[in-house]
Design a protein around this motif. Structure first.
Motif, PDB file in Angstrom:
ATOM      1  N   ASP A   1     -63.558  37.323   4.718  1.00  0.00           N
ATOM      2  CA  ASP A   1     -63.818  36.057   4.712  1.00  0.00           C
ATOM      3  C   ASP A   1     -64.994  35.531   6.530  1.00  0.00           C
ATOM      4  O   ASP A   1     -65.588  34.212   5.705  1.00  0.00           O
ATOM      5  CB  ASP A   1     -62.197  35.045   4.646  1.00  0.00           C
ATOM      6  N   MET A   2     -64.826  36.151   7.580  1.00  0.00           N
ATOM      7  CA  MET A   2     -65.337  35.412   8.612  1.00  0.00           C
ATOM      8  C   MET A   2     -66.458  35.335   8.201  1.00  0.00           C
ATOM      9  O   MET A   2     -67.853  35.152   8.480  1.00  0.00           O
ATOM     10  CB  MET A   2     -64.776  36.117  10.227  1.00  0.00           C
ATOM     11  N   GLN A   3     -67.268  36.744   7.818  1.00  0.00           N
ATOM     12  CA  GLN A   3     -68.483  37.227   7.789  1.00  0.00           C
ATOM     13  C   GLN A   3     -68.750  36.503   6.649  1.00  0.00           C
ATOM     14  O   GLN A   3     -69.890  35.503   6.895  1.00  0.00           O
ATOM     15  CB  GLN A   3     -68.377  38.917   7.004  1.00  0.00           C
ATOM     16  N   LYS A   4     -68.142  36.853   5.248  1.00  0.00           N
ATOM     17  CA  LYS A   4     -68.948  36.465   4.016  1.00  0.00           C
ATOM     18  C   LYS A   4     -69.195  34.644   4.398  1.00  0.00           C
ATOM     19  O   LYS A   4     -69.728  33.540   3.834  1.00  0.00           O
ATOM     20  CB  LYS A   4     -67.733  36.003   3.071  1.00  0.00           C
ATOM     21  N   ASN A   5     -68.424  34.123   5.016  1.00  0.00           N
ATOM     22  CA  ASN A   5     -67.573  32.651   5.187  1.00  0.00           C
ATOM     23  C   ASN A   5     -69.623  31.686   5.863  1.00  0.00           C
ATOM     24  O   ASN A   5     -70.459  30.403   5.953  1.00  0.00           O
ATOM     25  CB  ASN A   5     -66.683  31.807   5.990  1.00  0.00           C
ATOM     26  N   PHE A   6     -69.855  33.224   6.698  1.00  0.00           N
ATOM     27  CA  PHE A   6     -71.028  32.109   7.603  1.00  0.00           C
ATOM     28  C   PHE A   6     -72.199  31.835   6.700  1.00  0.00           C
ATOM     29  O   PHE A   6     -73.097  31.255   7.450  1.00  0.00           O
ATOM     30  CB  PHE A   6     -71.466  33.627   8.678  1.00  0.00           C
ATOM     31  N   ALA A   7     -71.866  32.245   5.453  1.00  0.00           N
ATOM     32  CA  ALA A   7     -73.295  32.115   4.577  1.00  0.00           C
ATOM     33  C   ALA A   7     -73.301  30.524   3.964  1.00  0.00           C
ATOM     34  O   ALA A   7     -74.151  30.192   4.356  1.00  0.00           O
ATOM     35  CB  ALA A   7     -73.486  33.071   3.437  1.00  0.00           C
ATOM     36  N   LYS A   8     -72.177  30.291   4.290  1.00  0.00           N
ATOM     37  CA  LYS A   8     -71.642  29.032   4.000  1.00  0.00           C
ATOM     38  C   LYS A   8     -72.593  28.146   4.443  1.00  0.00           C
ATOM     39  O   LYS A   8     -72.608  26.846   4.036  1.00  0.00           O
ATOM     40  CB  LYS A   8     -70.042  29.026   3.582  1.00  0.00           C
ATOM     41  N   ASN A   9     -72.309  28.002   5.481  1.00  0.00           N
ATOM     42  CA  ASN A   9     -72.765  26.999   6.820  1.00  0.00           C
ATOM     43  C   ASN A   9     -73.489  27.665   8.423  1.00  0.00           C
ATOM     44  O   ASN A   9     -73.151  27.863   9.298  1.00  0.00           O
ATOM     45  CB  ASN A   9     -72.061  25.946   7.204  1.00  0.00           C
ATOM     46  N   PRO A  10     -74.331  28.112   7.944  1.00  0.00           N
ATOM     47  CA  PRO A  10     -74.367  29.425   8.552  1.00  0.00           C
ATOM     48  C   PRO A  10     -75.372  28.411  10.398  1.00  0.00           C
ATOM     49  O   PRO A  10     -76.058  27.109   9.821  1.00  0.00           O
ATOM     50  CB  PRO A  10     -76.269  30.069   8.490  1.00  0.00           C
ATOM     51  N   THR A  11     -75.668  28.933  11.015  1.00  0.00           N
ATOM     52  CA  THR A  11     -76.089  28.079  12.429  1.00  0.00           C
ATOM     53  C   THR A  11     -76.311  29.053  13.620  1.00  0.00           C
ATOM     54  O   THR A  11     -76.291  30.251  13.716  1.00  0.00           O
ATOM     55  CB  THR A  11     -74.805  27.248  13.102  1.00  0.00           C
ATOM     56  N   PHE A  12     -77.158  29.039  14.443  1.00  0.00           N
ATOM     57  CA  PHE A  12     -78.185  29.278  15.586  1.00  0.00           C
ATOM     58  C   PHE A  12     -77.334  29.580  16.660  1.00  0.00           C
ATOM     59  O   PHE A  12     -76.044  29.234  16.626  1.00  0.00           O
ATOM     60  CB  PHE A  12     -79.141  28.841  16.263  1.00  0.00           C
ATOM     61  N   ALA A  13     -77.188  30.265  17.537  1.00  0.00           N
ATOM     62  CA  ALA A  13     -76.388  30.648  18.388  1.00  0.00           C
ATOM     63  C   ALA A  13     -75.545  29.562  19.159  1.00  0.00           C
ATOM     64  O   ALA A  13     -74.741  29.033  19.781  1.00  0.00           O
ATOM     65  CB  ALA A  13     -76.767  31.792  19.402  1.00  0.00           C
ATOM     66  N   ASP A  14     -77.119  28.335  19.287  1.00  0.00           N
ATOM     67  CA  ASP A  14     -76.385  27.442  19.764  1.00  0.00           C
ATOM     68  C   ASP A  14     -75.947  25.934  19.376  1.00  0.00           C
ATOM     69  O   ASP A  14     -75.415  25.352  20.026  1.00  0.00           O
ATOM     70  CB  ASP A  14     -78.106  26.843  20.553  1.00  0.00           C
ATOM     71  N   GLY A  15     -75.394  26.895  18.045  1.00  0.00           N
ATOM     72  CA  GLY A  15     -75.075  25.876  16.745  1.00  0.00           C
ATOM     73  C   GLY A  15     -75.355  25.105  16.483  1.00  0.00           C
ATOM     74  O   GLY A  15     -74.738  23.916  15.115  1.00  0.00           O
ATOM     75  N   THR A  16     -76.852  25.234  15.802  1.00  0.00           N
ATOM     76  CA  THR A  16     -77.567  24.160  15.706  1.00  0.00           C
ATOM     77  C   THR A  16     -78.019  24.533  13.867  1.00  0.00           C
ATOM     78  O   THR A  16     -77.352  25.988  13.791  1.00  0.00           O
ATOM     79  CB  THR A  16     -79.041  23.434  16.152  1.00  0.00           C
ATOM     80  N   PRO A  17     -77.429  23.914  12.871  1.00  0.00           N
ATOM     81  CA  PRO A  17     -77.515  24.495  11.029  1.00  0.00           C
ATOM     82  C   PRO A  17     -79.169  25.579  11.018  1.00  0.00           C
ATOM     83  O   PRO A  17     -80.206  24.781  11.565  1.00  0.00           O
ATOM     84  CB  PRO A  17     -77.357  23.292  10.046  1.00  0.00           C
ATOM     85  N   ALA A  18     -78.612  26.296  10.302  1.00  0.00           N
ATOM     86  CA  ALA A  18     -79.943  27.390  10.015  1.00  0.00           C
ATOM     87  C   ALA A  18     -79.947  26.596   8.441  1.00  0.00           C
ATOM     88  O   ALA A  18     -79.016  26.659   7.371  1.00  0.00           O
ATOM     89  CB  ALA A  18     -79.781  28.963  10.597  1.00  0.00           C
ATOM     90  N   LYS A  19     -81.296  27.242   7.941  1.00  0.00           N
ATOM     91  CA  LYS A  19     -81.556  27.583   6.114  1.00  0.00           C
ATOM     92  C   LYS A  19     -81.487  28.786   5.581  1.00  0.00           C
ATOM     93  O   LYS A  19     -81.235  29.210   4.476  1.00  0.00           O
ATOM     94  CB  LYS A  19     -82.661  26.360   6.133  1.00  0.00           C
ATOM     95  N   GLY A  20     -80.663  29.229   6.460  1.00  0.00           N
ATOM     96  CA  GLY A  20     -79.646  30.652   5.921  1.00  0.00           C
ATOM     97  C   GLY A  20     -79.145  31.730   6.825  1.00  0.00           C
ATOM     98  O   GLY A  20     -79.735  31.396   8.062  1.00  0.00           O
TER      99      GLY A  20
ATOM    100  N   CYS B   1     -72.515  40.480   0.721  1.00  0.00           N
ATOM    101  CA  CYS B   1     -73.126  39.485   0.044  1.00  0.00           C
ATOM    102  C   CYS B   1     -73.986  40.001  -1.110  1.00  0.00           C
ATOM    103  O   CYS B   1     -75.516  40.136  -1.322  1.00  0.00           O
ATOM    104  CB  CYS B   1     -73.859  38.802   1.311  1.00  0.00           C
ATOM    105  N   PRO B   2     -73.243  40.691  -1.747  1.00  0.00           N
ATOM    106  CA  PRO B   2     -73.666  41.433  -2.748  1.00  0.00           C
ATOM    107  C   PRO B   2     -75.117  40.282  -3.939  1.00  0.00           C
ATOM    108  O   PRO B   2     -75.170  40.929  -4.703  1.00  0.00           O
ATOM    109  CB  PRO B   2     -72.261  41.536  -4.322  1.00  0.00           C
ATOM    110  N   ASN B   3     -74.794  38.904  -3.509  1.00  0.00           N
ATOM    111  CA  ASN B   3     -75.438  38.690  -3.925  1.00  0.00           C
ATOM    112  C   ASN B   3     -76.973  37.610  -3.430  1.00  0.00           C
ATOM    113  O   ASN B   3     -77.700  37.507  -4.296  1.00  0.00           O
ATOM    114  CB  ASN B   3     -74.901  36.833  -5.045  1.00  0.00           C
ATOM    115  N   ALA B   4     -77.169  38.805  -2.619  1.00  0.00           N
ATOM    116  CA  ALA B   4     -78.343  38.288  -1.729  1.00  0.00           C
ATOM    117  C   ALA B   4     -79.457  38.246  -2.668  1.00  0.00           C
ATOM    118  O   ALA B   4     -79.877  39.583  -3.499  1.00  0.00           O
ATOM    119  CB  ALA B   4     -78.248  38.839  -0.107  1.00  0.00           C
ATOM    120  N   LYS B   5     -80.588  37.641  -2.204  1.00  0.00           N
ATOM    121  CA  LYS B   5     -81.670  37.418  -3.169  1.00  0.00           C
ATOM    122  C   LYS B   5     -82.675  38.779  -2.694  1.00  0.00           C
ATOM    123  O   LYS B   5     -83.650  39.409  -3.553  1.00  0.00           O
ATOM    124  CB  LYS B   5     -82.425  36.307  -2.455  1.00  0.00           C
ATOM    125  N   ILE B   6     -82.374  38.622  -1.379  1.00  0.00           N
ATOM    126  CA  ILE B   6     -83.184  40.550  -0.907  1.00  0.00           C
ATOM    127  C   ILE B   6     -82.314  41.096   0.262  1.00  0.00           C
ATOM    128  O   ILE B   6     -82.204  41.005   0.872  1.00  0.00           O
ATOM    129  CB  ILE B   6     -84.199  40.339  -0.060  1.00  0.00           C
TER     130      ILE B   6
END
Ligand code: DC
Length: 218
Positions: free
Chosen positions: A100-119, A132-137
């Protein structure tokens, strides 16, 4: 955008993933960290690494924050830490508790400083198949055991750590064997993964090849 980078130990997944994360402004999740954190916790507590129940308990209690804290320990990236990670990662119960910890990261990805990332760029041997079997690449990065051992050896030396090439090579082979025979995270590319054998490639060649693939897909 989610990109996964799978492959065996020391194939160059981390370097490629970080470079891709920088180029495309994506967060980076090195999934080996979750197993290194559990293994290191057990080493620090003088636990027997063969004790599956203790390993499961450590996995259960692991949080993202405690993992980052543990990653500052000098043994986190050492050969000893890698061996411990490899052992605990072979337990299905440990893997299940860290999913879960690994999967959930993609729902709300952040950089090391906590700012949100777009992927996210996910780095780890089962990220394209299980996390992430549904990953695009999806990439599967590989190289011969000798080349991978040399890269890992150079990494240890560059960090001022003690290392012997023969020992590193035998560790890489031992790990490959353990990792290959794992039911819940088989060391094989996802059906839709792009396979890059980097044995005769420098990091820039690998990076340029990966960028070409990504540009073709987005
Ligand atoms: O990539 P690394 O060397 O930090 O990984 C340490 C160990 O963790 C490795 O032997 C296998 C395991 N691992 C795993 O089973 N699944 C992952 N997604 C990442 C790492």
């Amino acid at each position: 955008m989610i990109i996964t980078v799978d492959g065996p130990a020391a194939a160059g997944k981390g370097t490629l993933s970080q470079k891709l994360a920088d180029k495309y402004g994506l967060a980076y999740f090195d999934t080996g960290m979750v197993y290194r954190a559990v293994g290191l916790r057990m080493l620090l507590n003088n636990c027997d690494l063969n004790n599956v129940e203790v390993a499961e308990k450590e996995a259960e209690n692991l949080t993202f924050v405690s993992m980052i804290e543990l990653s500052k320990n000098k043994d986190f990236r050492s050969a000893r830490g890698g061996e411990a990670a490899s052992i605990v990662s072979s337990y299905s119960g440990v893997r299940a508790r860290l999913l879960d910890m690994q999967k959930n990261f993609a729902k709300n990805p952040t950089f090391a400083d906590g700012t949100p990332a777009k992927g996210v760029i996910y780095d780890g041997r089962d990220t394209g198949t299980v996390i992430c079997p549904n990953a695009k690449i999806k990439f599967f990065i590989t190289a011969s055991p000798e080349v991978r051992a040399k890269r890992r050896y150079d990494e240890f030396i560059a960090k001022g750590m003690d290392a012997q090439y023969d020992v590193v090579l035998s560790d890489v082979k031992k790990r490959d064997e353990r990792d290959a025979n794992r039911k819940d995270a088989p060391m094989k590319p996802a059906d839709d993964a792009i396979i890059l054998d980097t044995s005769d490639m420098g990091i820039d060649d690998v990076f340029n090849e990966a960028v070409k693939v990504i540009e073709g897909k987005i």
